[in-house]
Structures are given as C-alpha cells and as structure tokens.
Design a protein around this motif. Structure first.
Motif, short mmCIF file in Angstrom:
data_model
loop_
_atom_site.label_atom_id
_atom_site.label_comp_id
_atom_site.label_asym_id
_atom_site.label_seq_id
_atom_site.Cartn_x
_atom_site.Cartn_y
_atom_site.Cartn_z
N THR A 66 12.85 -24.52 13.10
CA THR A 66 11.41 -24.14 11.52
C THR A 66 10.38 -24.35 12.20
N GLY A 67 10.39 -25.28 13.00
CA GLY A 67 8.79 -25.81 13.44
C GLY A 67 8.50 -25.55 14.45
N PRO A 68 7.49 -26.26 15.71
CA PRO A 68 6.91 -26.02 16.94
C PRO A 68 7.73 -26.15 17.90
N ILE A 69 7.80 -25.70 19.12
CA ILE A 69 9.05 -26.03 20.55
C ILE A 69 8.71 -25.91 21.19
N PHE A 70 8.86 -27.05 21.74
CA PHE A 70 8.23 -27.57 22.99
C PHE A 70 9.02 -27.79 24.13
N VAL A 71 8.94 -27.03 25.22
CA VAL A 71 9.81 -26.80 26.61
C VAL A 71 8.88 -27.62 27.47
N LEU A 72 10.26 -28.58 28.32
CA LEU A 72 10.17 -29.01 28.80
C LEU A 72 10.74 -28.73 30.13
N GLN A 73 9.90 -28.14 31.29
CA GLN A 73 9.80 -27.46 32.61
C GLN A 73 9.29 -27.35 33.35
N SER A 74 9.43 -26.89 34.67
CA SER A 74 8.81 -27.01 35.97
C SER A 74 8.14 -25.57 35.83
N SER A 75 6.86 -25.48 36.51
CA SER A 75 5.78 -24.72 36.15
C SER A 75 6.17 -23.78 37.47
#
Ligand SMILES: [Zn+2]
Ligand SMILES: [Zn+2]
Length: 382
Positions: free
Chosen positions: A203-212
């Motif tokens: 229900t809130g913001p989503i951040f994804v840690l992944q290689s660019s």
C-alpha cells in the motif's frame, strides 16, 4: 588448438582464456577478479605491451569478463556484442571514464575469422544483456566456451541448444552454481508473477535494489509495476543504460517510465529525459529502482510521504548483503518503515542446465571454469 586458462579455473570470475592454432593467438574474455580492491595486471606476454595477440573476444560486459580490456594494448582488435558495447559506453560516460574501442561486434551465428581460427558467437541468456557463447574452430577441431549462461531467462534455451554443434572436442564450461546452495532456479517470468503479487499487496512506495545493467530484471520489474498500476522510476544512470539500448527495453521514452536525479550536480543529464520530482512522486504510486548509495535521497523523500505499507525489494545475489554499504542501506530502509522482500533468481546455469548442454555438444574433454567446484564435472563424466 591449444587452450591455456590464465585465470578463472578454480574461482568465480576473472576469466582469461587463451586459444592458439598455428600462428594465431586469441583470448576469450579478459576479466578482473571479483573483490579485487586494486587492479593488478596478470603476467601475460603480448597483452599489455608488444602485442602478440591477434584478437580478444568478450563474451559479455560483466567486469569479471571485460574488466582488463581497459588495460590491454589498443592495437589488439577487440570484439564484443553491439548492445553490450552501448551499455558499457553509457555506463563509462556516466562515470566519466574513457571507454573501450571495439574493432567489430559479435552477432549471433556470424563467424569472425582471425588468422587460422574462426569464432562463431551464439547468443545466450545471462544476467548481462547480449551475452554470447563462443565457438572456436581450426583444423577441423571445435572448442566451445560457454561464458556465463542460464536457461531460466526469457530466451529459449532449447533454441540455443538446437543451434549448437552436436559434437565438440573441448567444452570450457562455467559452473558458478555448483558450489552454491542449489534450488531449482525460478524463471524470470515466474519472478514477474511473484513481483506482481507483492506489488499489488503493498500500500506504500516500492523500492527495488537491483543492478542497473541487469536488463532482464529491469524488464521483469517494469512489467510487474505496470501490471500493478505503478509508474517505473529510473535514476539517471539506469536511464542512460536503458536509453542506450532503447527499443522495447523500458526507458524514459515510455509513457509510464520517468527519470529522477539523486545528484543535483548532474542536472544537465536530466534535460534528456522526462523526469519526476519528489513532490510528484509523493502523490504517485511507483516502483523505484535504487542503489545502496541513494540513502540520503530516500530519506529526503520520506519527509514528503509515508513509507508505511511500502517495500524494499532485494533483487540481487544474496552475497552482496554482506557488504557494509548494502547492509546499512537495508537496515535504514527497515527503520523508515519498509518491509524487506527478496525477489531474485540466478543468472547462472543450474546443474540440470549444464547436463543438458553437455548432452547436446558431447564434449571429448570438459574444462571447468568460473567455479569453486570443478570436481563436479569429473564426477558427472564417471
Ligand atoms: Zn562471470
Ligand atoms: Zn556474468
């Protein structure tokens, strides 16, 4: 043909493979060792000065295969995939580094002749976009080098197997997963389904840690964002990489992809892209790709919006969590109210995939590489 493994035999990464036939001398990959703090050049005659190699072929752009290409004598012709090169160049430009200068590009099934050796690239799936297996042929002899590969991506592994020869003399094969805990690797498309479930539930913001530079993963996370009604946010570095490939790869020219900037010094960079600032983000459902260096930016954003009900998705090899900057980033995100979820799948071949490759190309000899468990191959061939 003769094969010398200069590096990478009993370790993961840093591959340097020499193949010679009569008067022709080529290298397959010139990688840096993973975890190397300072670059030390290996002692290989004719690579860094007084060049005596006829060509260097790079299977894909990961540093443990490409990293030394910046140091070799530039009179030695260098070959790499065209899209790979565009990604490398975009990343180097962003970092202000001088890039490599290829002499030609690898293309699926298009042979390149160097002296006595013919090298044919086979496009394969890996966590680097535009990766190739390399088949070397001379005097009726065949050597296949796998580079890094997997069967759980979006490209058909069966189609690759169908294109490969039915018999090779030597197979130089990666075995990254053979020393790691093996679970059946999720397909990239299954990962997308899992991400959709998580994203819709949040229900809130989503951040994804992944290689660019893991383009397949960018596609997976973009599709999951779209299917859960969220815009997709790429920091300028990632926007530079995705825009360098363009086409169907999610980049800020898409209606639902926006660029954002974490370093105000680089404001010029944003002129190229449609951007979204923090104020608008605070009112828009999004999936944002992040790096562990973006903590300060996230703290700034947290002042404008609640992170409650939000997620930090960890989508990289679990080993990186041991790095101090990474573990601090994750801990601080938890403190800001984000729930940490792991959504990842391997970029490397699992044992069954390696078995299927061996079954297809029927090697007379197997030379393990990029592995900490070379003994697995000997056990298999008993
Ligand atoms: Zn590698
Ligand atoms: Zn790789």
């Amino acid at each position: 043909m003769n094969v010398i493994i200069h590096r990478g035999q009993n370790q993961i990464g840093g591959n340097i493979i020499e193949v010679t036939a009569e008067n022709t001398r080529i290298l397959l990959d010139v990688g840096l060792e993973l975890d190397q703090k300072e670059v030390t050049l290996p002692e290989i005659d004719g690579l860094f000065d007084n060049p005596s190699f006829d060509a260097v072929f790079i299977s894909h752009y990961h540093g443990d295969h490409l990293g030394l290409a910046y140091y070799i004598d530039n009179r030695i012709p260098l070959y790499i995939g065209e899209a790979s090169y565009r990604i490398v160049k975009a990343a180097d430009d962003y970092k202000g580094l001088e890039s490599i200068t290829p002499s030609g590009f690898l293309r699926h099934l298009q042979p390149i002749v160097v002296g006595n050796i013919t090298v044919t690239p086979f496009l394969c799936d890996h966590s680097a976009f535009d990766s190739y297996m390399l088949l070397c042929e001379a005097d009726g002899e065949k050597i296949l080098y796998t580079g890094d590969f997997r069967s759980n991506g979006r490209k058909s592994f069966d189609r690759l197997l169908g294109a490969l020869p039915d018999k090779v003399d030597k197979l130089i094969c990666e075995g990254t997963t053979l020393s790691r805990k093996t679970q059946l690797p999720l397909k990239e498309s299954d990962l997308e389904e899992q991400a959709v479930i998580e994203f819709r539930r949040a229900t809130g913001p989503i951040f994804v840690l992944q290689s660019s530079t893991n383009i397949d993963r960018i596609v997976t996370m973009y599709r999951a964002a779209k299917r859960s009604g969220r815009v997709f946010l790429q920091e300028v570095y990632m926007a530079d990489v995705t825009s360098a490939i363009g086409g169907r790869i999610p980049n800020p020219s898409f209606d639902d992809v926006y660029a954002f900037l974490t370093d105000p010094q680089r404001h010029d960079a944003l002129v190229k892209y449609r951007r979204m600032g923090k104020e608008r983000m605070a009112k828009t459902p999004f999936v944002m790709c992040v790096r562990s260096s973006m903590l300060r930016y996230l703290k700034g954003l947290a002042k404008l919006m609640s992170f409650e009900g939000g997620l930090l998705v960890y989508s990289m090899w679990s080993g990186y969590q041991q790095q101090p900057a990474m573990s601090r980033f994750i801990a601080e995100c938890e403190e800001m109210g984000l729930k940490v979820v792991s959504l990842h799948t391997s970029g490397h071949a699992d044992p069954d995939t390696i078995r299927a490759l061996i079954e297809k190309v029927q090697p007379t000899e197997i030379i393990p590489i990029h592995t900490e468990n070379a003994g697995w191959f000997a056990e298999e061939s008993k």
